[in-house]
Design an enzyme around this catalytic site. Structure first.
Site, PDB file in Angstrom:
ATOM      1  N   ALA A 157    -108.532  61.243  23.548  1.00  0.00           N
ATOM      2  CA  ALA A 157    -109.531  60.867  24.562  1.00  0.00           C
ATOM      3  C   ALA A 157    -108.895  59.936  25.593  1.00  0.00           C
ATOM      4  O   ALA A 157    -109.094  60.076  26.806  1.00  0.00           O
ATOM      5  CB  ALA A 157    -110.731  60.202  23.893  1.00  0.00           C
ATOM      6  N   ALA A 158    -108.095  58.974  25.108  1.00  0.00           N
ATOM      7  CA  ALA A 158    -107.425  58.052  26.035  1.00  0.00           C
ATOM      8  C   ALA A 158    -106.420  58.815  26.910  1.00  0.00           C
ATOM      9  O   ALA A 158    -106.342  58.598  28.123  1.00  0.00           O
ATOM     10  CB  ALA A 158    -106.723  56.949  25.246  1.00  0.00           C
ATOM     11  N   LYS A 159    -105.664  59.732  26.301  1.00  0.00           N
ATOM     12  CA  LYS A 159    -104.687  60.501  27.087  1.00  0.00           C
ATOM     13  C   LYS A 159    -105.395  61.403  28.104  1.00  0.00           C
ATOM     14  O   LYS A 159    -104.870  61.663  29.193  1.00  0.00           O
ATOM     15  CB  LYS A 159    -103.813  61.353  26.162  1.00  0.00           C
ATOM     16  CG  LYS A 159    -102.848  60.558  25.279  1.00  0.00           C
ATOM     17  CD  LYS A 159    -101.745  59.859  26.053  1.00  0.00           C
ATOM     18  CE  LYS A 159    -100.612  59.390  25.156  1.00  0.00           C
ATOM     19  NZ  LYS A 159     -99.644  58.533  25.870  1.00  0.00           N
TER      20      LYS A 159
ATOM     21  N   TYR B 202    -106.950  58.808  20.377  1.00  0.00           N
ATOM     22  CA  TYR B 202    -105.686  58.928  21.132  1.00  0.00           C
ATOM     23  C   TYR B 202    -105.828  59.991  22.228  1.00  0.00           C
ATOM     24  O   TYR B 202    -105.512  59.746  23.401  1.00  0.00           O
ATOM     25  CB  TYR B 202    -104.587  59.292  20.135  1.00  0.00           C
ATOM     26  CG  TYR B 202    -103.217  59.578  20.686  1.00  0.00           C
ATOM     27  CD1 TYR B 202    -102.433  58.572  21.240  1.00  0.00           C
ATOM     28  CD2 TYR B 202    -102.680  60.866  20.606  1.00  0.00           C
ATOM     29  CE1 TYR B 202    -101.159  58.846  21.710  1.00  0.00           C
ATOM     30  CE2 TYR B 202    -101.401  61.140  21.062  1.00  0.00           C
ATOM     31  CZ  TYR B 202    -100.645  60.126  21.624  1.00  0.00           C
ATOM     32  OH  TYR B 202     -99.380  60.393  22.086  1.00  0.00           O
TER      33      TYR B 202
ATOM     34  N   ASP C  65     -95.377  42.506  28.336  1.00  0.00           N
ATOM     35  CA  ASP C  65     -96.473  43.255  27.725  1.00  0.00           C
ATOM     36  C   ASP C  65     -97.230  43.928  28.878  1.00  0.00           C
ATOM     37  O   ASP C  65     -97.865  43.250  29.690  1.00  0.00           O
ATOM     38  CB  ASP C  65     -97.382  42.293  26.952  1.00  0.00           C
ATOM     39  CG  ASP C  65     -98.559  43.022  26.314  1.00  0.00           C
ATOM     40  OD1 ASP C  65     -98.841  44.186  26.687  1.00  0.00           O
ATOM     41  OD2 ASP C  65     -99.198  42.417  25.438  1.00  0.00           O
TER      42      ASP C  65
HETATM   43  N1  LIG Z   1     -92.919  61.181  20.073  1.00  0.00           N
HETATM   44  C1  LIG Z   1     -93.862  62.100  20.147  1.00  0.00           C
HETATM   45  O1  LIG Z   1     -93.895  63.039  19.330  1.00  0.00           O
HETATM   46  C2  LIG Z   1     -94.922  62.047  21.227  1.00  0.00           C
HETATM   47  C3  LIG Z   1     -95.827  63.107  21.298  1.00  0.00           C
HETATM   48  C4  LIG Z   1     -96.796  63.099  22.288  1.00  0.00           C
HETATM   49  C5  LIG Z   1     -96.854  62.053  23.195  1.00  0.00           C
HETATM   50  N2  LIG Z   1     -95.984  61.028  23.103  1.00  0.00           N
HETATM   51  C6  LIG Z   1     -96.119  59.936  24.093  1.00  0.00           C
HETATM   52  O2  LIG Z   1     -94.854  59.677  24.683  1.00  0.00           O
HETATM   53  C7  LIG Z   1     -94.720  58.286  24.978  1.00  0.00           C
HETATM   54  C8  LIG Z   1     -93.463  57.732  24.299  1.00  0.00           C
HETATM   55  O3  LIG Z   1     -93.541  58.052  22.921  1.00  0.00           O
HETATM   56  P1  LIG Z   1     -92.530  57.487  21.833  1.00  0.00           P
HETATM   57  O4  LIG Z   1     -92.643  58.355  20.649  1.00  0.00           O
HETATM   58  O5  LIG Z   1     -91.204  57.228  22.456  1.00  0.00           O
HETATM   59  O6  LIG Z   1     -93.246  56.066  21.509  1.00  0.00           O
HETATM   60  P2  LIG Z   1     -92.703  54.792  20.715  1.00  0.00           P
HETATM   61  O7  LIG Z   1     -91.551  55.095  19.837  1.00  0.00           O
HETATM   62  O8  LIG Z   1     -93.919  54.180  20.098  1.00  0.00           O
HETATM   63  O9  LIG Z   1     -92.156  53.854  21.868  1.00  0.00           O
HETATM   64  C9  LIG Z   1     -93.038  53.288  22.752  1.00  0.00           C
HETATM   65  C10 LIG Z   1     -92.417  52.054  23.337  1.00  0.00           C
HETATM   66  O10 LIG Z   1     -93.450  51.446  24.131  1.00  0.00           O
HETATM   67  C11 LIG Z   1     -93.347  50.055  24.007  1.00  0.00           C
HETATM   68  N3  LIG Z   1     -94.660  49.442  24.155  1.00  0.00           N
HETATM   69  C12 LIG Z   1     -95.781  49.690  23.448  1.00  0.00           C
HETATM   70  N4  LIG Z   1     -96.775  48.911  23.880  1.00  0.00           N
HETATM   71  C13 LIG Z   1     -96.255  48.142  24.865  1.00  0.00           C
HETATM   72  C14 LIG Z   1     -96.784  47.125  25.696  1.00  0.00           C
HETATM   73  N5  LIG Z   1     -98.056  46.745  25.622  1.00  0.00           N
HETATM   74  N6  LIG Z   1     -95.972  46.552  26.609  1.00  0.00           N
HETATM   75  C15 LIG Z   1     -94.664  46.937  26.715  1.00  0.00           C
HETATM   76  N7  LIG Z   1     -94.110  47.904  25.964  1.00  0.00           N
HETATM   77  C16 LIG Z   1     -94.904  48.484  25.039  1.00  0.00           C
HETATM   78  C17 LIG Z   1     -92.822  49.787  22.622  1.00  0.00           C
HETATM   79  O11 LIG Z   1     -92.066  48.610  22.754  1.00  0.00           O
HETATM   80  P3  LIG Z   1     -91.959  47.531  21.607  1.00  0.00           P
HETATM   81  O12 LIG Z   1     -91.394  48.267  20.440  1.00  0.00           O
HETATM   82  O13 LIG Z   1     -91.064  46.520  22.176  1.00  0.00           O
HETATM   83  O14 LIG Z   1     -93.361  47.020  21.330  1.00  0.00           O
HETATM   84  C18 LIG Z   1     -91.991  51.026  22.304  1.00  0.00           C
HETATM   85  O15 LIG Z   1     -90.629  50.764  22.459  1.00  0.00           O
HETATM   86  C19 LIG Z   1     -96.020  57.634  24.505  1.00  0.00           C
HETATM   87  O16 LIG Z   1     -96.926  57.550  25.573  1.00  0.00           O
HETATM   88  C20 LIG Z   1     -96.556  58.621  23.473  1.00  0.00           C
HETATM   89  O17 LIG Z   1     -97.971  58.548  23.331  1.00  0.00           O
HETATM   90  C21 LIG Z   1     -95.014  61.001  22.136  1.00  0.00           C
END
Ligand SMILES: NC(=O)c1ccc[n+]([C@@H]2O[C@H](COP(=O)([O-])OP(=O)(O)OC[C@H]3O[C@@H](n4cnc5c(N)ncnc54)[C@H](OP(=O)(O)O)[C@@H]3O)[C@@H](O)[C@H]2O)c1
Length: 239
Positions: free
Chosen positions: A151-153, A149, A56
Site C-alpha cells: 500500500a505504501a509503495k 508495504y 535519517d
Molecule cells: N531486495 C529486494 O528483494 C527488494 C524487492 C522489492 C523492492 N525493494 C526495494 O528496494 C529498495 C532497496 O532495497 P534493499 O533490499 O537494498 O534494502 P535494505 O537492504 O533494507 O537497504 C536499505 C538501506 O536504506 C537505509 N535506510 C533505511 N531507512 C533509512 C532512513 N530513515 N534514513 C536513511 N537511510 C535509511 C538503510 O540504512 P541503515 O542500514 O544505515 O539504516 C539501508 O542501508 C527498498 O526501497 C526496497 O523496498 C527491494
C-alpha cells in the site's frame, strides 16, 4: 563531459550499494547516505572517497542538512537515487498500526522529503530522480502478507508519477524501479524463500547487479525521453 554528481540514499548496502558501484564504474561522483549501519558506512569511506553521509531521511531537518552539505561541497546534483524503504511481512491481523505508520514514513514520507530537498538542485542540472517500488503495483492486487508495504509503495508510485509530471517542464525526470525478489547480504528473509522463487516465471531470483543495470539506464541520457514509468525488474513476477 562534466562528471555527474549522484546521491544514493540507502547506498551503503543492498540494492543502493549495487547502483552506487555501477554508477561509480561509469565515472559518476557518487555520494552515499545511511542511517544506522555505521560499520558498513566506515567500510565504504575509502571506496567512495569520504562521500558517505549519515542522515535519517524521515527527518526533515536531517534531510535539509544532507542536501545543503552536498550543494556546498559539489555545487550541483545530477541524479538522486532513493533506495530507502523498509519492509514488513504479516497478514493484516498481525500488522500493527505502528507497522502501517513505519511503512508510510519509510517508503513515502522519506521520498517526499528527499524529492523536495533535491528539487532546486535537479532543476538546475535538469537531472533525474529514481525511487524503488515493488513488482506488481500497477495491478493494485491483494497481497497475502505484504499489504502495508505494498500500500505504501502504491502511494509512492502516485507520488513519483505526480512529481514526474510537475517537474517535466523543468527538464527533471522521475521514475520508479520495482524489483521482484532480489537477495543480498542484508535482504529480508523472504528474499530467500523457495516458494516465492518457484513463482518467478524466469525461474530464479534477481541479482543486485541486474537491478543496478536498470537503474543506470533510467538515470542515464539513454532514457532522456523516459519519465513517470514504473519499471519492473522481476523476472516476470508480478506478486
Ligand atoms: N531486495 C529486494 O528483494 C527488494 C524487492 C522489492 C523492492 N525493494 C526495494 O528496494 C529498495 C532497496 O532495497 P534493499 O533490499 O537494498 O534494502 P535494505 O537492504 O533494507 O537497504 C536499505 C538501506 O536504506 C537505509 N535506510 C533505511 N531507512 C533509512 C532512513 N530513515 N534514513 C536513511 N537511510 C535509511 C538503510 O540504512 P541503515 O542500514 O544505515 O539504516 C539501508 O542501508 C527498498 O526501497 C526496497 O523496498 C527491494
Amino acid at each position: 563531459m562534466t562528471e555527474r554528481v549522484v546521491l544514493i540514499t540507502g547506498g551503503v548496502r543492498g540494492l543502493g550499494l549495487a547502483v552506487a558501484r555501477r554508477m561509480a564504474a561509469d565515472g559518476d561522483r557518487v555520494h552515499l547516505a545511511y542511517r544506522s549501519s555505521h560499520d558498513l558506512a566506515r567500510e565504504r569511506e575509502a571506496e567512495f572517497e569520504g562521500r558517505v553521509h549519515r542522515a535519517d531521511v524521515t527527518d526533515q531537518d536531517e534531510v535539509r542538512a544532507l542536501f545543503a552539505r552536498i550543494a556546498e561541497r559539489e555545487g550541483r546534483l545530477d541524479v538522486l537515487v532513493h533506495a530507502v524503504g523498509e519492509y514488513v511481512a504479516a497478514p493484516l491481523t498481525e500488522t500493527s498500526p505502528a507497522d502501517w505508520r513505519r511503512m508510510w514514513s519509510s517508503n513515502v514520507e522519506s521520498t517526499v522529503l528527499v524529492a523536495d530537498a533535491a528539487r532546486p538542485l535537479l532543476r538546475a542540472s535538469r537531472g533525474a530522480l529514481l525511487a524503488f517500488g515493488v513488482a506488481g503495483l500497477e495491478g493494485l492486487a491483494a497481497r497475502r502478507r505484504t499489504a502495508a508495504y505494498a500500500a505504501a509503495k502504491s502511494a509512492l508510485l502516485v507520488f513519483v508519477r505526480s512529481f514526474a509530471r510537475e517537474e517535466a517542464p523543468h527538464g527533471v525526470r522521475a521514475n520508479l524501479l520495482s524489483p521482484g525478489v532480489v537477495p543480498h547480504d542484508h535482504a529480508a528473509a523472504d528474499a530467500f524463500d523457495e516458494a516465492l522463487r518457484a513463482r518467478i516465471p524466469l525461474g530464479r531470483t534477481g541479482t543486485p547487479e541486474e537491478v543496478a543495470e536498470a537503474a543506470r539506464f533510467l538515470c542515464s541520457d539513454e532514457a532522456r525521453y523516459v519519465t513517470g514509468v514504473d519499471l519492473a525488474v522481476a523476472g516476470g513476477w508480478l506478486a
